[in-house]
Scaffold this motif. Structure first.
Motif, PDB file in Angstrom:
ATOM      1  N   VAL A  87      -7.634   3.903  -5.268  1.00 13.66           N
ATOM      2  CA  VAL A  87      -6.822   4.841  -6.045  1.00 13.66           C
ATOM      3  C   VAL A  87      -7.258   4.902  -7.505  1.00 13.66           C
ATOM      4  CG1 VAL A  87      -4.821   4.733  -4.523  1.00 13.66           C
ATOM      5  CG2 VAL A  87      -4.990   3.159  -6.457  1.00 13.66           C
ATOM      6  N   GLU A  92      -4.575  15.954  -6.882  1.00 12.93           N
ATOM      7  CA  GLU A  92      -4.535  14.610  -7.481  1.00 12.93           C
ATOM      8  C   GLU A  92      -3.111  14.264  -7.900  1.00 12.93           C
ATOM      9  OE1 GLU A  92      -6.424  11.829 -10.994  1.00 12.93           O
ATOM     10  OE2 GLU A  92      -7.349  13.770 -10.595  1.00 12.93           O
ATOM     11  N   ARG A  93      -2.413  15.210  -8.496  1.00 16.62           N
ATOM     12  CA  ARG A  93      -1.004  14.995  -8.871  1.00 16.62           C
ATOM     13  C   ARG A  93      -0.175  14.646  -7.640  1.00 16.62           C
ATOM     14  NH1 ARG A  93       2.743  20.000  -9.895  1.00 16.62           N
ATOM     15  NH2 ARG A  93       4.676  18.997  -9.333  1.00 16.62           N
ATOM     16  N   ARG A 132      -0.932  11.066  -6.488  1.00 12.98           N
ATOM     17  CA  ARG A 132      -0.330  10.072  -7.389  1.00 12.98           C
ATOM     18  C   ARG A 132       1.190   9.992  -7.180  1.00 12.98           C
ATOM     19  NH1 ARG A 132      -4.319   7.605  -9.399  1.00 12.98           N
ATOM     20  NH2 ARG A 132      -6.119   8.699 -10.212  1.00 12.98           N
ATOM     21  N   GLU A 133       1.856  11.127  -7.014  1.00 12.31           N
ATOM     22  CA  GLU A 133       3.298  11.127  -6.758  1.00 12.31           C
ATOM     23  C   GLU A 133       3.604  10.497  -5.398  1.00 12.31           C
ATOM     24  OE1 GLU A 133       4.833  15.083  -7.482  1.00 12.31           O
ATOM     25  OE2 GLU A 133       4.279  14.959  -9.602  1.00 12.31           O
ATOM     26  N   LEU A 173       1.793   8.148  -3.930  1.00 15.01           N
ATOM     27  CA  LEU A 173       1.582   6.702  -4.077  1.00 15.01           C
ATOM     28  C   LEU A 173       2.780   6.043  -4.762  1.00 15.01           C
ATOM     29  CD1 LEU A 173      -2.176   6.688  -5.071  1.00 15.01           C
ATOM     30  CD2 LEU A 173      -1.185   5.800  -2.942  1.00 15.01           C
ATOM     31  N   ARG A 174       3.312   6.692  -5.791  1.00 12.22           N
ATOM     32  CA  ARG A 174       4.503   6.151  -6.470  1.00 12.22           C
ATOM     33  C   ARG A 174       5.683   6.072  -5.486  1.00 12.22           C
ATOM     34  NH1 ARG A 174       2.620   9.018 -10.854  1.00 12.22           N
ATOM     35  NH2 ARG A 174       3.983  10.803 -10.494  1.00 12.22           N
TER      36      ARG A 174
END
Length: 91
Positions: free
Chosen positions: A66, A77-78, A81-82, A84-85
């Motif tokens: 990551v 990509e956004r 990342r969201e 993964l959070r």
């Protein structure tokens, strides 16, 4: 259903068998894709088997750290990342 669709598409494009854990979000902002107005649903999936391989619409398939993601189109990509959070903080 959209849940059946995402499991089917992941299998077709990656060779991986998955199951839906939960819906992370919906992305529907105008202008996020220059080809037109698209709505994308982001699901958290659990891998259940299969073997990673590029499918009919994919040039290649791979796993990435990551911290070293390749360039991605549009707002993907956004979304990753969201996702993964969200995966770090289960409901």
């Amino acid at each position: 259903s959209t849940e059946d669709c995402v499991v089917r598409e992941v299998r077709e494009e990656t060779g991986l068998d998955t199951e839906v854990v939960r819906l992370i979000g919906a992305y529907s902002e105008m202008g996020r894709d220059p080809r037109g107005h698209f709505v994308t649903l982001l699901y958290l999936l659990r891998e259940r088997g299969g073997a990673l391989k590029a499918g009919d619409d994919a040039e290649s398939a791979g796993f990435f750290d990551v911290a070293d993601l390749p360039d991605m189109a549009f707002d993907h990509e956004r979304m990753i990342r969201e996702g993964l959070r969200a995966a770090e903080h289960p409901l």
